[in-house]
Design an enzyme around this catalytic site. Structure first.
Site, PDB file in Angstrom:
ATOM      1  N   GLY A  69      50.976  27.915  32.213  1.00  0.00           N
ATOM      2  CA  GLY A  69      49.729  28.149  31.487  1.00  0.00           C
ATOM      3  C   GLY A  69      48.528  27.872  32.377  1.00  0.00           C
ATOM      4  O   GLY A  69      47.510  28.573  32.307  1.00  0.00           O
ATOM      5  N   THR A  70      48.656  26.873  33.225  1.00  0.00           N
ATOM      6  CA  THR A  70      47.566  26.510  34.130  1.00  0.00           C
ATOM      7  C   THR A  70      47.236  27.683  35.057  1.00  0.00           C
ATOM      8  O   THR A  70      46.066  28.014  35.267  1.00  0.00           O
ATOM      9  CB  THR A  70      47.965  25.255  34.947  1.00  0.00           C
ATOM     10  OG1 THR A  70      48.285  24.210  34.019  1.00  0.00           O
ATOM     11  CG2 THR A  70      46.863  24.800  35.868  1.00  0.00           C
ATOM     12  N   ASN A 148      45.208  21.198  21.844  1.00  0.00           N
ATOM     13  CA  ASN A 148      46.518  20.572  22.038  1.00  0.00           C
ATOM     14  C   ASN A 148      46.609  19.190  21.414  1.00  0.00           C
ATOM     15  O   ASN A 148      47.679  18.749  21.027  1.00  0.00           O
ATOM     16  CB  ASN A 148      46.863  20.503  23.531  1.00  0.00           C
ATOM     17  CG  ASN A 148      45.725  20.043  24.388  1.00  0.00           C
ATOM     18  OD1 ASN A 148      44.653  20.646  24.379  1.00  0.00           O
ATOM     19  ND2 ASN A 148      45.925  18.970  25.115  1.00  0.00           N
ATOM     20  N   GLN A 176      48.650  26.695  23.035  1.00  0.00           N
ATOM     21  CA  GLN A 176      49.163  25.966  21.867  1.00  0.00           C
ATOM     22  C   GLN A 176      49.258  26.840  20.620  1.00  0.00           C
ATOM     23  O   GLN A 176      49.890  26.444  19.644  1.00  0.00           O
ATOM     24  CB  GLN A 176      48.273  24.755  21.559  1.00  0.00           C
ATOM     25  CG  GLN A 176      48.343  23.653  22.599  1.00  0.00           C
ATOM     26  CD  GLN A 176      49.708  22.958  22.654  1.00  0.00           C
ATOM     27  OE1 GLN A 176      50.534  23.083  21.753  1.00  0.00           O
ATOM     28  NE2 GLN A 176      49.940  22.212  23.722  1.00  0.00           N
ATOM     29  N   SER A 196      52.146  29.901  27.386  1.00  0.00           N
ATOM     30  CA  SER A 196      53.084  29.209  28.265  1.00  0.00           C
ATOM     31  C   SER A 196      54.446  29.042  27.594  1.00  0.00           C
ATOM     32  O   SER A 196      54.518  28.616  26.435  1.00  0.00           O
ATOM     33  CB  SER A 196      52.510  27.835  28.640  1.00  0.00           C
ATOM     34  OG  SER A 196      53.402  27.163  29.495  1.00  0.00           O
ATOM     35  N   GLY A 197      55.511  29.377  28.341  1.00  0.00           N
ATOM     36  CA  GLY A 197      56.856  29.399  27.776  1.00  0.00           C
ATOM     37  C   GLY A 197      57.334  28.088  27.185  1.00  0.00           C
ATOM     38  O   GLY A 197      57.943  28.072  26.107  1.00  0.00           O
ATOM     39  N   HIS A 198      57.036  26.986  27.877  1.00  0.00           N
ATOM     40  CA  HIS A 198      57.663  25.728  27.429  1.00  0.00           C
ATOM     41  C   HIS A 198      57.078  25.176  26.132  1.00  0.00           C
ATOM     42  O   HIS A 198      57.575  24.188  25.597  1.00  0.00           O
ATOM     43  CB  HIS A 198      57.653  24.670  28.547  1.00  0.00           C
ATOM     44  CG  HIS A 198      56.327  24.054  28.860  1.00  0.00           C
ATOM     45  ND1 HIS A 198      56.040  22.746  28.536  1.00  0.00           N
ATOM     46  CD2 HIS A 198      55.231  24.533  29.482  1.00  0.00           C
ATOM     47  CE1 HIS A 198      54.811  22.453  28.967  1.00  0.00           C
ATOM     48  NE2 HIS A 198      54.313  23.519  29.542  1.00  0.00           N
ATOM     49  N   THR A 234      57.986  36.839  43.993  1.00  0.00           N
ATOM     50  CA  THR A 234      59.200  37.374  43.368  1.00  0.00           C
ATOM     51  C   THR A 234      59.336  36.846  41.943  1.00  0.00           C
ATOM     52  O   THR A 234      59.171  35.652  41.704  1.00  0.00           O
ATOM     53  CB  THR A 234      60.441  36.987  44.200  1.00  0.00           C
ATOM     54  OG1 THR A 234      60.260  37.528  45.502  1.00  0.00           O
ATOM     55  CG2 THR A 234      61.723  37.525  43.582  1.00  0.00           C
ATOM     56  N   CYS A 322      46.539   6.447  30.548  1.00  0.00           N
ATOM     57  CA  CYS A 322      46.308   5.392  31.525  1.00  0.00           C
ATOM     58  C   CYS A 322      45.850   6.044  32.837  1.00  0.00           C
ATOM     59  O   CYS A 322      46.592   6.781  33.469  1.00  0.00           O
ATOM     60  CB  CYS A 322      47.590   4.611  31.734  1.00  0.00           C
ATOM     61  SG  CYS A 322      47.275   3.051  32.492  1.00  0.00           S
TER      62      CYS A 322
HETATM   63  N1  PLP Z   1      46.392  24.775  27.891  1.00  0.00           N
HETATM   64  C1  PLP Z   1      46.756  24.013  26.862  1.00  0.00           C
HETATM   65  C2  PLP Z   1      45.946  24.036  25.603  1.00  0.00           C
HETATM   66  C3  PLP Z   1      47.880  23.186  26.968  1.00  0.00           C
HETATM   67  O1  PLP Z   1      48.235  22.419  25.939  1.00  0.00           O
HETATM   68  C4  PLP Z   1      48.620  23.200  28.177  1.00  0.00           C
HETATM   69  C5  PLP Z   1      49.782  22.309  28.345  1.00  0.00           C
HETATM   70  O2  PLP Z   1      49.846  21.227  27.787  1.00  0.00           O
HETATM   71  C6  PLP Z   1      48.192  24.026  29.218  1.00  0.00           C
HETATM   72  C7  PLP Z   1      47.079  24.806  29.047  1.00  0.00           C
HETATM   73  C8  PLP Z   1      48.913  24.081  30.527  1.00  0.00           C
HETATM   74  O3  PLP Z   1      50.136  24.747  30.406  1.00  0.00           O
HETATM   75  P1  PLP Z   1      51.267  24.541  31.527  1.00  0.00           P
HETATM   76  O4  PLP Z   1      51.839  23.182  31.296  1.00  0.00           O
HETATM   77  O5  PLP Z   1      52.266  25.622  31.301  1.00  0.00           O
HETATM   78  O6  PLP Z   1      50.595  24.653  32.846  1.00  0.00           O
END
Ligand code: PLP
Length: 384
Positions: A69-70, A148, A176, A196-198, A234, A322
């Protein structure tokens, strides 16, 4: 273990794993290879692209697979800046994920200007403030679909419409939101959307960026011309296949399953509000993801609670992190105007379709006792 931290990451759906495994075993061909062994992989990637597009109601050609996602967030912003280099201004909000905030802060150090929109005590932006923030030289507006930490849903349709009317590109970090709320890009003037997949029961390290077919795009990763020359590298075939299947399953779960998850969240939240004194919900209670509950529990510190709950088998998140040895209150809760104490006493519980009613009832036995224990320890410490 009671896993209530699905906004941090989710378990892999067994049906997703089943489809993924052959691509880590026998089907290891490179999707770019011209022989039939490679074409099997290419076909699987194409199917996954259709599945992700179906979840968002867009064209498969509008989906670029990325690594996280980043990366999707960074790519959208970088593209906007490259497409029109004279525009040096960005608009975002104070409650975004660090994938947006840290990037925008780095850009600000390189001479770009960023307007950070405030949120109210419910975690919502003011659309008039957004409209006023957009300037002639605004390259892009980036606003998250769902927060999030609190699950609060921004008015994305209205925000996108404002950007369209002002001729500014609009990106939404929907990491999210995708798979938790219905998203229909057919009728929304959104230029870029990250997922984002996870967060939707696919593996970590695979994600996607939606780029509207009429939006000019400049690749962030330059290389072998993969992803229709929009992202070098790839393809992570196995994970992409998994993201496709996870999207299909998420789409199917948007109806009844989502109602069930919301009922679990509501039962959990009401159960704690009824049994634990001085608990407040952080964020708008109606404009919110169905799976998220952010609670401020007076008289506890969230890091202590996190450890105590961990010992009792519950996984959740704290409203503080922290950093360099001190407890930094969450920037989201601070932006909502809450005190450091409220932020430090906040916990986030986030559920998924893999949670059950029995798990909620079990947690409702454990958490009130843990709160009482921590509160009495604090009272004892203060009295000593
Ligand atoms: N944006 C939001 C709102 C998120 O909650 C997250 C992950 O917690 C991300 C972006 C980043 O996603 P990734 O962990 O796949 O880089």
């Amino acid at each position: 273990m009671l896993y209530f931290d699905n906004n941090a990451t989710t378990q892999l759906d067994p049906l997703v794993l089943q489809l993924l495994l052959p691509f880590l075993q026998d089907q290891y061909g490179n999707p770019s290879s011209a022989y039939s062994f490679g074409r099997v992989a290419a076909k699987a990637v194409a199917t996954a692209r259709e599945q992700v597009a179906a979840l968002l109601r867009c064209e498969p050609s509008e989906i670029i697979f990325t690594s996280c996602g980043t990366e999707s967030d960074n790519s959208a912003i970088q593209s906007a800046l490259l497409v029109d280099p004279d525009r040096k201004h960005l608009v975002s909000s104070k409650v975004e994920h660090s994938a947006i905030i840290k990037h925008a802060e780095a850009l600000a150090r390189r001479g770009y200007e960023v307007t950070w929109l405030d949120v109210d005590s419910n975690g919502l932006i003011d659309l008039d403030e957004l409209e006023q923030a957009i300037r002639e030289d605004t390259a892009i507006v980036s606003l998250m679909w769902a927060n999030n930490e609190t699950g609060v849903l921004f008015p994305i349709e209205e925000a996108a419409e404002i950007c369209r009317s002002k001729g500014t590109l609009f990106h939404t970090d929907a990491v999210q939101a995708v798979g938790k709320v219905d998203i229909n890009l057919e009728r929304l003037p959104i230029n870029f959307l990250s997922l984002s997949g996870h967060k939707l029961h696919a593996p970590k390290g695979v994600a996607a960026l939606y780029v509207n077919r009429r939006t000019r795009f400049n690749p962030y990763l330059l290389g072998g011309g993969q992803e229709n020359k929009k992202r070098g590298g790839t393809e992570n075939t196995a994970s992409i296949v998994a993201l496709g299947r996870a999207s299909e399953l998420a789409f199917a779960a948007l109806g009844e399953e989502s109602v069930r998850v919301k009922a679990l969240r509501d039962r959990f939240e009401q159960g704690l509000l009824d049994t634990v004194s001085s608990v407040q919900v952080n964020g708008d209670r109606t404009r919110r993801l169905p799976n998220t509950s952010s609670l401020a529990i007076d008289g506890v510190d969230s890091e202590g609670m996190l450890m105590l709950l961990d010992q009792r088998g519950i996984c959740c998140s704290a409203g503080s992190a922290c950093t360099a040895g001190s407890l930094e209150p969450s920037h989201v809760l601070k932006a909502m105007g809450f005190s450091n104490d409220r932020a430090r006493g906040s916990l986030r519980f986030s559920f998924s379709r893999f949670n059950s009613e029995a798990e909620i009832e079990q947690a409702l036995q454990i958490i009130p006792k843990a709160v009482e224990k921590l509160r009495s320890m604090t009272r004892g410490f203060l009295a000593a």
